[in-house]
Design a protein around this motif. Structure first.
Motif, short mmCIF file in Angstrom:
data_model
loop_
_atom_site.label_atom_id
_atom_site.label_comp_id
_atom_site.label_asym_id
_atom_site.label_seq_id
_atom_site.Cartn_x
_atom_site.Cartn_y
_atom_site.Cartn_z
N ALA A 47 0.81 -1.22 0.00
CA ALA A 47 0.00 0.00 0.00
C ALA A 47 0.84 1.27 0.00
N ALA A 48 2.10 1.17 0.39
CA ALA A 48 2.95 2.35 0.55
C ALA A 48 2.99 3.26 -0.68
N ALA A 176 -5.35 2.57 1.57
CA ALA A 176 -3.90 2.44 1.70
C ALA A 176 -3.40 3.03 3.01
N VAL A 177 -3.89 4.22 3.35
CA VAL A 177 -3.46 4.86 4.60
C VAL A 177 -3.95 4.04 5.79
N SER A 178 -5.19 3.56 5.74
CA SER A 178 -5.73 2.78 6.85
C SER A 178 -4.94 1.50 7.07
N ILE A 179 -4.52 0.86 6.01
CA ILE A 179 -3.75 -0.38 6.13
C ILE A 179 -2.41 -0.12 6.81
N ILE A 180 -1.75 0.98 6.45
CA ILE A 180 -0.47 1.30 7.09
C ILE A 180 -0.69 1.63 8.57
N VAL A 181 -1.72 2.39 8.88
CA VAL A 181 -2.04 2.69 10.28
C VAL A 181 -2.34 1.41 11.04
N ALA A 182 -3.10 0.51 10.43
CA ALA A 182 -3.42 -0.76 11.07
C ALA A 182 -2.16 -1.56 11.39
N ALA A 183 -1.23 -1.58 10.45
CA ALA A 183 0.03 -2.30 10.68
C ALA A 183 0.79 -1.71 11.87
N THR A 221 -9.93 -4.81 -0.98
CA THR A 221 -10.50 -3.52 -0.60
C THR A 221 -10.61 -2.59 -1.80
N ALA A 222 -9.54 -2.56 -2.61
CA ALA A 222 -9.56 -1.69 -3.79
C ALA A 222 -10.62 -2.14 -4.79
N ALA A 223 -10.71 -3.44 -5.02
CA ALA A 223 -11.69 -3.96 -5.98
C ALA A 223 -13.11 -3.67 -5.52
#
Length: 297
Positions: A47-48, A176-183, A221-223
């Motif tokens: 996602a970065a 993408a931002v949410s996935i990085i925050v989740a990590a 998520t994107a799809a």
């Protein structure tokens, strides 16, 4: 254009459905917290480029709503897969089918109108979840069922929060931002619970982790977001039923899950109730605001 949207929605449902069987494979070699951590680290790397390339997307890291949604997303996955460690793939997958009922109930609590057909679906899905929770198969425990249901409420909270997210410059920005925050949220929790993750996993386990991170997290998520934007919530909602069907089928065919009568009946009620909720939205009278069916990993 709509044909492409339906393909995207089907791809999202299939990808999310694969999250349960791949998770069960990984849990043979590591614990749930570490599995979720590795999943989100892979997804965050993927996602970065979408989250960090443009300044207007990077600005979302300063949004309290986006930060909260990312934190809820990560914690929900941890609870869900802690539950998966104590239930069969089939039970975990079918319980996801209760999500449309939870969304409909939350919509009513928030003052939105829900059609009669949607309430029929709510009742059917709730009864189905109760059947599964009350008499899980031999491979499942009450703790696992409770954790799986708790995860649904966390995902529901995430959905309600993300609805209030600020406008995004493109469909990939908030996921993408949410996935990085989740990590970043999952990382300290997993380290506190179990220490550093075990990296000496088998090739099949790493393949499953990569599939979870890239396919069942970022791509799905994107799809979904692309497809739902093209055809609307009512049509898109039908495709969420692919997830429990895929997970349950994999559980029975690949993992030898025992399909009890209660499990079979509960699954039919959940899936049928989900379709009723979606069709109730489609048949809503002018002015009614219906519960939308949103994805759960």
């Amino acid at each position: 254009m709509k044909s492409l949207a339906f393909v995207a929605l089907a791809l999202a449902g299939i990808s999310w459905g694969l999250g349960f069987p791949t998770g069960k494979m990984i849990l043979r070699e590591t614990d749930a917290a570490h599995m979720v951590l590795l999943r989100f680290l892979v997804a965050a790397v993927a996602a970065a480029p979408f989250a960090l390339r443009r300044p207007e997307v990077r600005a979302l890291f300063r949004s309290p709503i986006v930060l909260l949604s990312g934190a809820l997303y990560g914690v929900a996955f941890m609870v869900q897969f802690e539950g998966l460690a104590h239930v069969s793939v089939t039970v975990a997958a079918l319980l996801v089918g209760a999500m449309p009922a939870l969304i409909a109930i939350s919509a009513r609590v928030l003052g939105e109108k829900v059609s009669r057909l949607s309430w029929v679906g709510v009742a059917a899905a709730t009864l189905g979840a109760a059947l599964i929770a009350g008499k899980p198969d031999g491979a499942s425990s009450p703790l696992g069922v409770a954790l799986s249901i708790a995860a649904l409420f966390l995902f529901l909270t995430w959905l309600l929060v993300v609805r209030r997210a600020p406008p995004a410059p493109n469909p990939m920005a908030i996921p993408a931002v949410s996935i990085i925050v989740a990590a970043l949220v999952v990382l300290p929790i997993a380290l506190i619970m179990h220490g550093p993750p075990k990296l000496a996993l088998s090739a099949p386990a790493w393949t499953a982790i990569l599939a979870q991170g890239v396919l069942a997290t970022l791509l799905a998520t994107a799809a979904w977001q692309y497809g739902a934007a093209q055809v609307g919530a009512a049509s898109a909602g039908v495709f969420i039923n692919i997830e429990p069907l895929m997970g349950a089928a994999c559980g029975v065919l690949l993992f030898g899950d025992h399909l009890t009568a209660a499990l079979f009946a509960g699954g039919l009620l959940i899936i049928g109730g989900s379709f009723a909720v979606v069709m109730g939205e489609r048949q809503a009278k002018p002015g009614e605001i219906q519960a939308t069916v949103a994805p759960t990993p």
